[in-house]
Design a protein around this motif. Structure first.
Motif, PDB file in Angstrom:
ATOM      1  N   LEU A   1       0.828  -1.218   0.000  1.00  0.00           N
ATOM      2  CA  LEU A   1       0.000   0.000   0.000  1.00  0.00           C
ATOM      3  C   LEU A   1       0.854   1.257   0.000  1.00  0.00           C
ATOM      4  O   LEU A   1       0.489   2.255  -0.634  1.00  0.00           O
ATOM      5  N   ALA A   2       1.996   1.232   0.684  1.00  0.00           N
ATOM      6  CA  ALA A   2       2.900   2.386   0.650  1.00  0.00           C
ATOM      7  C   ALA A   2       3.377   2.639  -0.776  1.00  0.00           C
ATOM      8  O   ALA A   2       3.474   3.788  -1.219  1.00  0.00           O
TER       9      ALA A   2
ATOM     10  N   GLY B   1       0.019   3.291  -3.225  1.00  0.00           N
ATOM     11  CA  GLY B   1      -0.644   4.548  -2.886  1.00  0.00           C
ATOM     12  C   GLY B   1       0.044   5.754  -3.480  1.00  0.00           C
ATOM     13  O   GLY B   1      -0.577   6.538  -4.203  1.00  0.00           O
TER      14      GLY B   1
ATOM     15  N   GLU C   1      -1.227   7.921  -6.705  1.00  0.00           N
ATOM     16  CA  GLU C   1      -1.614   9.327  -6.542  1.00  0.00           C
ATOM     17  C   GLU C   1      -1.004  10.190  -7.639  1.00  0.00           C
ATOM     18  O   GLU C   1      -1.685  11.033  -8.230  1.00  0.00           O
TER      19      GLU C   1
ATOM     20  N   THR D   1       1.502  13.786  -4.165  1.00  0.00           N
ATOM     21  CA  THR D   1       1.655  12.898  -3.022  1.00  0.00           C
ATOM     22  C   THR D   1       2.520  13.624  -2.000  1.00  0.00           C
ATOM     23  O   THR D   1       2.831  14.797  -2.178  1.00  0.00           O
TER      24      THR D   1
ATOM     25  N   ALA E   1       2.380  10.833   3.158  1.00  0.00           N
ATOM     26  CA  ALA E   1       1.546   9.810   2.523  1.00  0.00           C
ATOM     27  C   ALA E   1       2.211   8.438   2.566  1.00  0.00           C
ATOM     28  O   ALA E   1       1.531   7.419   2.637  1.00  0.00           O
TER      29      ALA E   1
ATOM     30  N   GLN F   1       1.134   7.248   5.817  1.00  0.00           N
ATOM     31  CA  GLN F   1      -0.323   7.167   5.816  1.00  0.00           C
ATOM     32  C   GLN F   1      -0.798   5.942   5.027  1.00  0.00           C
ATOM     33  O   GLN F   1      -1.680   5.207   5.471  1.00  0.00           O
ATOM     34  N   TRP F   2      -0.206   5.718   3.865  1.00  0.00           N
ATOM     35  CA  TRP F   2      -0.584   4.559   3.054  1.00  0.00           C
ATOM     36  C   TRP F   2      -0.185   3.251   3.744  1.00  0.00           C
ATOM     37  O   TRP F   2      -0.883   2.248   3.640  1.00  0.00           O
TER      38      TRP F   2
ATOM     39  N   TYR G   1      -2.830   2.507   6.099  1.00  0.00           N
ATOM     40  CA  TYR G   1      -4.009   2.025   5.390  1.00  0.00           C
ATOM     41  C   TYR G   1      -3.834   0.550   5.013  1.00  0.00           C
ATOM     42  O   TYR G   1      -4.784  -0.226   5.060  1.00  0.00           O
TER      43      TYR G   1
ATOM     44  N   TYR H   1     -10.557   4.131  -6.647  1.00  0.00           N
ATOM     45  CA  TYR H   1     -10.434   3.211  -5.528  1.00  0.00           C
ATOM     46  C   TYR H   1     -11.023   1.835  -5.872  1.00  0.00           C
ATOM     47  O   TYR H   1     -10.487   0.803  -5.479  1.00  0.00           O
TER      48      TYR H   1
END
Length: 195
Positions: free
Chosen positions: A42-43, A46, A50, A78, A82, A85-86, A89, A159
């Motif tokens: 996801l890092a 993401g 973006e 980005t 983030a 944050q990613w 997530y 998404y």
């Protein structure tokens, strides 16, 4: 801002951890290697997504969908924040995915993609409302004002597509989660911090 940003991040860690506890039950077994992979992927996905999505929107609509206000990189598409944050997530989605799988539903991949889409919009609103309290600004500011610039319905299809892609990726990556988690974190780090 640095102290406020660290406090804000710790607040998000606590909120995501509590959400994970609420989603999981006592019988949920956590595989640390798989969790690491989810966070790393996801890092990577993401931040790169973006930049790709905002580049697409600039080319087609002559405007980005959002601009990062906190530690922006890549023209505000980005941010350094983030990256973290990613990762959070990814932690959250790991538990969402495990919960969906526990129901043994027929169309779990489609359900996961749809839930990811709705969940992401809600979490974006949560992050921006919270950051406005902690940092006196939005982490990312959505140009369309349909949902108060906290998020926008226009990211829902992105998404949804992302959720479908992730389910396919994770099936393959589960063969060697440490390798793919490390590879993903490495690519994300280079993309966000060194590019």
């Amino acid at each position: 801002m640095d102290t406020k940003l660290v406090l804000f991040f710790l607040y998000l860690v606590a909120a995501v951890y509590i959400a994970g506890l609420a989603i999981a039950d006592r019988s949920t077994k956590v595989n640390i290697r798989e969790l690491f992979m989810w966070c790393g992927v996801l890092a990577m996905i993401g931040g790169i997504s973006e930049v790709a999505i905002n580049s697409f929107c600039r080319a087609v609509f002559d405007s980005p969908l959002w601009i990062y206000h906190v530690t922006p990189v890549h023209y505000g598409d980005t941010s350094i924040f983030a990256f973290f944050q990613w990762s959070l997530y990814g932690y959250h989605l790991y538990f969402v995915h495990k919960k969906i799988r526990s129901f043994e539903l027929k169309y779990e991949e489609y359900i996961f993609a749809f839930l990811l889409s709705v969940d992401a919009l809600l979490l974006e609103m949560f992050v921006n409302v919270s950051s406005n309290f902690f940092l006196d600004t939005f982490v990312f500011y959505y140009i369309p004002g349909d949902i108060g610039h906290l998020t926008t319905i226009f990211v829902f299809p992105f998404y949804l597509l992302g959720g479908a892609i992730l389910t396919g990726m994770f099936k393959r990556f589960l063969n060697d989660p440490m390798f793919f988690g490390t590879l993903s974190y490495s690519i994300a780090f280079i993309f966000v911090f060194l590019a």
